[in-house]
Design a protein around this motif. Structure first.
Motif, PDB file in Angstrom:
ATOM      1  N   HIS A 166       0.872  -1.406   0.012  1.00 43.47           N
ATOM      2  CA  HIS A 166       0.163   0.136  -0.103  1.00 43.47           C
ATOM      3  C   HIS A 166       0.775   1.216  -0.167  1.00 43.47           C
ATOM      4  O   HIS A 166       1.998   1.228   0.202  1.00 43.47           O
ATOM      5  CB  HIS A 166      -0.835   0.114   1.068  1.00 43.47           C
ATOM      6  N   ASP A 178       5.862   5.054   4.578  1.00 44.65           N
ATOM      7  CA  ASP A 178       6.956   4.237   5.096  1.00 44.65           C
ATOM      8  C   ASP A 178       7.004   2.715   4.253  1.00 44.65           C
ATOM      9  O   ASP A 178       7.854   2.141   4.436  1.00 44.65           O
ATOM     10  CB  ASP A 178       6.642   3.717   6.505  1.00 44.65           C
ATOM     11  N   HIS A 179       6.009   2.826   3.388  1.00 43.78           N
ATOM     12  CA  HIS A 179       6.306   1.745   2.242  1.00 43.78           C
ATOM     13  C   HIS A 179       7.022   2.004   0.914  1.00 43.78           C
ATOM     14  O   HIS A 179       7.305   1.114   0.190  1.00 43.78           O
ATOM     15  CB  HIS A 179       5.262   0.953   2.156  1.00 43.78           C
ATOM     16  N   ASP A 222       0.269  -3.930   6.874  1.00 45.70           N
ATOM     17  CA  ASP A 222      -0.235  -3.351   7.934  1.00 45.70           C
ATOM     18  C   ASP A 222      -1.616  -3.681   8.417  1.00 45.70           C
ATOM     19  O   ASP A 222      -2.184  -2.871   9.047  1.00 45.70           O
ATOM     20  CB  ASP A 222      -0.094  -1.941   7.477  1.00 45.70           C
ATOM     21  N   HIS A 262       6.068  -4.552  10.343  1.00 43.68           N
ATOM     22  CA  HIS A 262       6.558  -3.701  11.400  1.00 43.68           C
ATOM     23  C   HIS A 262       6.915  -4.253  13.000  1.00 43.68           C
ATOM     24  O   HIS A 262       7.163  -3.716  13.757  1.00 43.68           O
ATOM     25  CB  HIS A 262       5.187  -2.651  11.747  1.00 43.68           C
TER      26      HIS A 262
END
Ligand SMILES: [Zn+2]
Length: 328
Positions: free
Chosen positions: A147, A151-152, A257, A303
């Protein structure tokens, strides 16, 4: 620091959505040299196999924020108690960035690009960890994004605005592209000031801008290459996919996530604040966690504490996270 003064409130709020505080400073301002954090001396890569497929977790470092963000519906006293019992700080939750390199059919495919400098000073380690296994960014043939949160995807863009992985095709979920990139997304579901929503949205567009011509949109459910299949897991974002790496009888499920930290989103059923559609996200989480537990599939949590590998156990009331033993 251009148009932007770091103070405690700013830091807290930016952590709330993971808004790209340092993105603004690092990309535009005088402090543009940022991105490479000091080496720690500890391993940031972890190799294993999924059948015939070579797999390596490559850490991009860590991000984090107030625990409340990642457990939006937890009763405060209970949240504090759970964190204390897990020997975790009660005022800050650290989240790892476990990207996965898979090597199959002569191709090197990275799952998730990592945060880079978009969400604080402790991302951007992936390049050093790639170098530690003898590879450089030009060795990556494809990057699959679950997605499009910063942070990706943050590492897709270099500090000077170029392509960080010069040869890579970038696979992006179509519904996220439509929501975050083609349109100006309504991020009012994020409980933060408009200013921060704007920066978050800008970081997404900016990170993807250099690779626009290399993007291949996919619909969750599609097989990206033989042995790497995407699974519908919408809710956190409109297009989020989880992924299954499979070879022979071996499988690895990447939960993206669906959960931020196993203590608050697996061992306890609390809902991540950044989920756009919390009910759909919850249904996705249950469906995929149930599958992982029932089929005893090894899981990689993007994460989760490095290297993020373990299994889901079904319990009376929900699930429990069981970390995998380290392999040498
Ligand atoms: Zn994330």
């Amino acid at each position: 620091m251009n148009a932007f003064t770091l103070n405690r409130r700013t830091i807290m709020l930016s952590a709330v959505v993971g808004a790209p505080t340092l993105f603004v400073a690092g990309r535009g301002g005088a402090s543009a040299q940022a991105p490479h954090p000091p080496a720690s001396g500890n391993a940031g890569h972890y190799r294993f196999r999924v059948g015939d497929i070579g797999a390596t977790v490559l850490s991009d470092g860590v991000i984090g924020g107030p625990p409340r963000v990642y457990a939006s519906d937890a009763p405060e006293a209970e949240l504090q108690e759970v964190l204390r019992r897990a020997f975790l700080p009660t005022d800050h939750m650290t989240l790892n960035l476990n990207t996965l390199l898979i090597e199959t059919g002569g191709r090197r495919i990275l799952v998730e690009a990592g945060a880079g400098a978009t969400m604080g000073p402790n991302g951007g380690r992936i390049f050093r960890n790639l170098a530690a296994i003898g590879l450089g960014p030009a060795d990556i043939d494809a990057i699959v994004i679950s997605h499009t949160h910063p942070d990706h995807i943050g590492n897709l863009r270099t500090a000077s605005g170029g392509k960080a992985f010069p040869r890579a095709t970038v696979f992006v979920p179509r519904a996220d592209w439509d929501f975050f990139v083609r349109n100006d997304p309504d991020l009012s579901y994020m409980p933060v000031p408009e200013d921060f929503r704007r920066r978050f949205a800008a970081a997404i567009k900016s990170s993807l801008e250099p690779v626009t011509n290399d993007v291949e949109l996919y619909d969750a459910g599609a097989e990206i290459v033989p042995g790497l299949t995407t699974i519908v897991a919408a809710g956190h974002t409109p297009g989020m996919a989880t992924l299954l790496v499979h070879s022979g009888n071996d499988q690895l499920l990447l939960t993206a996530d669906l959960a931020y930290h196993p203590v608050v989103n697996v061992d306890n059923p609390w809902r991540p604040g950044p989920d756009r559609d919390k009910d759909t996200a919850l249904a996705s989480r249950r469906r995929i966690f149930d599958r992982a537990a029932a089929d005893r599939i090894p899981v990689l949590g993007f994460h989760f504490p490095f290297p993020g590998l373990g299994r889901m156990l079904k319990t009376d009331g929900g699930y429990a996270w069981v970390p995998a033993n380290w392999q040498f």
